[in-house]
Design a protein around this motif. Sequence first.
Motif, mmCIF file in Angstrom:
data_model
loop_
_atom_site.group_PDB
_atom_site.id
_atom_site.type_symbol
_atom_site.label_atom_id
_atom_site.label_comp_id
_atom_site.label_asym_id
_atom_site.label_seq_id
_atom_site.Cartn_x
_atom_site.Cartn_y
_atom_site.Cartn_z
ATOM 1 N N TYR A 48 0.833 -1.147 0.116
ATOM 2 C CA TYR A 48 -0.050 0.031 0.047
ATOM 3 C C TYR A 48 0.994 1.417 0.024
ATOM 4 O O TYR A 48 0.756 2.288 -0.771
ATOM 5 C CB TYR A 48 -1.034 0.143 1.232
ATOM 6 C CG TYR A 48 -0.689 1.142 2.016
ATOM 7 C CD1 TYR A 48 -1.215 2.524 2.039
ATOM 8 C CD2 TYR A 48 -0.167 0.780 3.302
ATOM 9 C CE1 TYR A 48 -0.927 3.429 2.818
ATOM 10 C CE2 TYR A 48 0.122 1.886 4.215
ATOM 11 C CZ TYR A 48 -0.431 3.117 4.141
ATOM 12 O OH TYR A 48 -0.059 4.094 4.812
ATOM 13 N N LEU A 69 -4.333 -1.584 3.286
ATOM 14 C CA LEU A 69 -4.045 -1.010 4.520
ATOM 15 C C LEU A 69 -4.785 -1.809 5.684
ATOM 16 O O LEU A 69 -4.641 -2.158 6.753
ATOM 17 C CB LEU A 69 -3.834 0.448 4.818
ATOM 18 C CG LEU A 69 -3.789 1.116 5.919
ATOM 19 C CD1 LEU A 69 -2.602 0.470 6.942
ATOM 20 C CD2 LEU A 69 -3.334 2.522 5.873
ATOM 21 N N PHE A 90 -4.872 -5.818 8.857
ATOM 22 C CA PHE A 90 -5.133 -5.909 10.219
ATOM 23 C C PHE A 90 -5.758 -7.260 10.599
ATOM 24 O O PHE A 90 -5.903 -8.031 11.380
ATOM 25 C CB PHE A 90 -5.799 -4.778 10.936
ATOM 26 C CG PHE A 90 -4.908 -3.506 11.005
ATOM 27 C CD1 PHE A 90 -3.886 -3.595 11.876
ATOM 28 C CD2 PHE A 90 -4.890 -2.647 9.996
ATOM 29 C CE1 PHE A 90 -2.920 -2.378 11.902
ATOM 30 C CE2 PHE A 90 -4.062 -1.693 10.153
ATOM 31 C CZ PHE A 90 -2.953 -1.436 10.963
ATOM 32 N N VAL A 97 -0.726 -6.364 16.468
ATOM 33 C CA VAL A 97 -1.597 -5.459 15.776
ATOM 34 C C VAL A 97 -0.669 -4.013 16.292
ATOM 35 O O VAL A 97 -0.769 -3.210 15.451
ATOM 36 C CB VAL A 97 -3.234 -5.413 16.131
ATOM 37 C CG1 VAL A 97 -3.731 -4.280 15.780
ATOM 38 C CG2 VAL A 97 -3.854 -6.855 15.399
ATOM 39 N N ASN A 98 -0.720 -3.896 17.690
ATOM 40 C CA ASN A 98 -0.179 -2.728 18.465
ATOM 41 C C ASN A 98 1.252 -2.434 17.817
ATOM 42 O O ASN A 98 1.494 -1.266 17.363
ATOM 43 C CB ASN A 98 0.108 -2.738 19.609
ATOM 44 C CG ASN A 98 -1.095 -2.479 20.275
ATOM 45 O OD1 ASN A 98 -1.897 -1.382 19.855
ATOM 46 N ND2 ASN A 98 -1.402 -2.761 21.691
ATOM 47 N N LEU A 155 2.269 -3.170 14.626
ATOM 48 C CA LEU A 155 2.056 -2.897 13.287
ATOM 49 C C LEU A 155 1.646 -1.512 13.177
ATOM 50 O O LEU A 155 2.012 -0.832 12.209
ATOM 51 C CB LEU A 155 1.031 -4.051 12.766
ATOM 52 C CG LEU A 155 0.917 -3.859 11.096
ATOM 53 C CD1 LEU A 155 2.214 -3.816 10.630
ATOM 54 C CD2 LEU A 155 -0.005 -5.139 10.573
ATOM 55 N N VAL A 156 0.631 -1.068 13.944
ATOM 56 C CA VAL A 156 0.208 0.346 14.010
ATOM 57 C C VAL A 156 1.163 1.266 14.470
ATOM 58 O O VAL A 156 1.828 2.366 13.611
ATOM 59 C CB VAL A 156 -0.775 0.583 15.138
ATOM 60 C CG1 VAL A 156 -1.277 2.320 15.368
ATOM 61 C CG2 VAL A 156 -2.170 -0.192 14.659
ATOM 62 N N SER A 157 2.281 0.860 15.407
ATOM 63 C CA SER A 157 3.492 1.817 15.673
ATOM 64 C C SER A 157 4.447 2.069 14.492
ATOM 65 O O SER A 157 4.746 2.652 14.165
ATOM 66 C CB SER A 157 4.035 1.230 16.764
ATOM 67 O OG SER A 157 3.282 1.378 18.080
ATOM 68 N N ALA A 213 3.786 1.297 11.479
ATOM 69 C CA ALA A 213 2.896 1.893 10.019
ATOM 70 C C ALA A 213 2.572 3.288 10.000
ATOM 71 O O ALA A 213 2.412 3.727 9.024
ATOM 72 C CB ALA A 213 2.320 0.779 9.462
ATOM 73 N N GLY A 214 2.082 3.697 11.189
ATOM 74 C CA GLY A 214 1.431 4.606 11.322
ATOM 75 C C GLY A 214 2.124 6.048 11.284
ATOM 76 O O GLY A 214 3.442 6.030 10.828
ATOM 77 N N ALA A 215 1.526 7.288 12.282
ATOM 78 C CA ALA A 215 2.098 8.367 12.489
ATOM 79 C C ALA A 215 3.567 8.404 13.142
ATOM 80 O O ALA A 215 4.217 9.009 12.633
ATOM 81 C CB ALA A 215 1.104 9.416 13.324
ATOM 82 N N GLU A 216 3.671 7.293 13.950
ATOM 83 C CA GLU A 216 5.105 7.252 14.471
ATOM 84 C C GLU A 216 5.863 6.261 13.963
ATOM 85 O O GLU A 216 6.978 6.297 14.374
ATOM 86 C CB GLU A 216 4.720 6.523 15.978
ATOM 87 C CG GLU A 216 3.590 7.400 16.846
ATOM 88 C CD GLU A 216 3.774 7.070 18.109
ATOM 89 O OE1 GLU A 216 3.584 5.844 18.443
ATOM 90 O OE2 GLU A 216 3.377 7.875 19.214
ATOM 91 N N VAL A 270 4.240 6.339 8.066
ATOM 92 C CA VAL A 270 3.773 7.586 7.637
ATOM 93 C C VAL A 270 4.441 8.989 8.007
ATOM 94 O O VAL A 270 4.460 9.653 7.196
ATOM 95 C CB VAL A 270 2.123 7.491 8.000
ATOM 96 C CG1 VAL A 270 1.643 8.926 7.287
ATOM 97 C CG2 VAL A 270 1.582 6.639 7.233
ATOM 98 N N GLY A 271 4.931 8.795 9.179
ATOM 99 C CA GLY A 271 5.638 10.019 9.799
ATOM 100 C C GLY A 271 6.965 10.032 8.885
ATOM 101 O O GLY A 271 7.319 11.270 8.808
ATOM 102 N N GLN A 278 7.668 9.188 6.092
ATOM 103 C CA GLN A 278 7.190 9.733 4.674
ATOM 104 C C GLN A 278 7.097 11.291 4.645
ATOM 105 O O GLN A 278 7.509 11.952 3.704
ATOM 106 C CB GLN A 278 5.827 8.961 4.025
ATOM 107 C CG GLN A 278 5.615 9.241 2.710
ATOM 108 C CD GLN A 278 6.556 8.916 1.797
ATOM 109 O OE1 GLN A 278 7.169 7.972 1.969
ATOM 110 N NE2 GLN A 278 6.757 9.620 0.662
#
Lengths: 296, 296
Positions: free
Chosen positions: A80, A119, A123, A143-144, A146-148, A150-153, A156-157, A159
């Motif tokens: 993704y 994306l 999950f 899951v947690n 993976l969020v940490s 892949a996400g804002a932290e 994506v952050g 990027q």
Amino acid sequence: MTSKLEGFLKTRKALIEQRLPLYIQELQAPATLKQSMLYSLEAGGKRLRPILVLALLHAYGKHEEDGIPVGCAVEMIHTYSLIHDDLPCMDDDDLRRGKPTNHKIYGEATAVLAGDALLTESFKMITTHVSFNVPAEKRLRIVNELVSAAGAEGMVGGQILDMEAESKPVSLQELQSVHEGKTAKLLSFSVIAGAILADAPEEEIEKLREFGHHIGIGFQIRDDILDLEGSEDKIGKRTGSDTTNGKSTYPSLLSVEGAKQKLNEHIEKAKRLISELSLEKELLYELCDMIADRDH
Amino acid sequence: MTSKLEGFLKTRKALIEQRLPLYIQELQAPATLKQSMLYSLEAGGKRLRPILVLALLHAYGKHEEDGIPVGCAVEMIHTYSLIHDDLPCMDDDDLRRGKPTNHKIYGEATAVLAGDALLTESFKMITTHVSFNVPAEKRLRIVNELVSAAGAEGMVGGQILDMEAESKPVSLQELQSVHEGKTAKLLSFSVIAGAILADAPEEEIEKLREFGHHIGIGFQIRDDILDLEGSEDKIGKRTGSDTTNGKSTYPSLLSVEGAKQKLNEHIEKAKRLISELSLEKELLYELCDMIADRDH
């Protein structure tokens, strides 16, 4: 590359590439969406992230079966991110792994949505496709992580930091923050997820997080070097693009020789961490060498 | 609207709007990314999805506290979908709730990434911000329901069907499939998630899924009617856009009168389902009426 590593990479890549499309095909979703998701998932690649999940289970002497859906989850997240990165409003790339990018085939709107769907569905790989032998607490923890990662932290952050770095001179530390988010965190996730599934001791999981950091930064330095010295045929995209775009890279900040030295330092640190763990070390040492020496 | 419903809506909206930014502010992420996520989260709206989560807990006589992070999760998903829908390659909207859309302020690349981050982080609301009194199995189930509602089989799939419907005449059944995915599934999720948290009996959860379907389709029919008859000031966006774009809607397929009758049928079915459940019914009946009569 030893024949043992070569055999491991080949069989596990085949396993992941056999299972990935099955998860998409069984979705009750519009055909165009599934085709667009499958197009990018099946565009090839090294499948390094799922292979790391399986390699950790293997190194701890555990069955790899539950690593497959988790590996597919991280490959869906990676895919993704490539689809969204290639969009005209992001890197505007027409070619990825030698094939037209997703939006070139399906249009921008469908590409955005295929990325969103990959994306989201990733999950479910962890919450339902991992076998029920894996306790709910453990699946939630993955899951947690993976969020940490892949996400804002995490990705994506990274990027966002990468986009901000394009318009100004950056220090080595800033460059490292970009790649920590963009690349290293998802590689760390793969390693940690494998270790969690393998019931590794907590202190080893934390060492593996650090290991993931070093192979992640090492992976990126090798990428930067390949952009200067690599073969377009092998990489499947145009080389020299970093220089053309005036992008800060490890070679541009450290010289090619300095970047190669930095790469070796990270790989050595990664190996030292492995040497302290209660697992079969040979395969992971060889994976480190592969990351340092790869030609694509 | 009765003063009891009015009080419920007002207090719960305030609660959600107070908690949502806290979750974003505590992220260790680049400032621009957080600003862009917050900009759209704080752009207002009815907060209907989180309110439904809390309303179900309330109706089953349970504490609403654990419904707040779950409500925030569904609001983050709804918000990410609006950011991506508004992009130039999708609906190309400049205005949302009377304010410039996310990409108009932050640029397209950041808007894509803010959407990606909201989607990713929403899952952490359920896995870590719900209290540990809620068993892991139950949290996993809510994550699963959210993936089904938001992913390829839900909202994203509905968006693809919507795009495909733009270029051809559609039947009432096709229109219903679009809105089932785009709107109803996420409303159903909100209701079901509240019921799962409230330990509702399994057969009631399945009736609530159906209830969510009827209020979801009802909600969309009202949206179509408001696009023809509503006030731009109250809705915060241009009206009449469906007609201008030649889009199939309930009024265009059924006439305005026919659409109003269809809306009533769905609301009546929703109320009948509620009448069969072991919960306090008044608030949910009133929510049904609000969905049918709302002017924005």
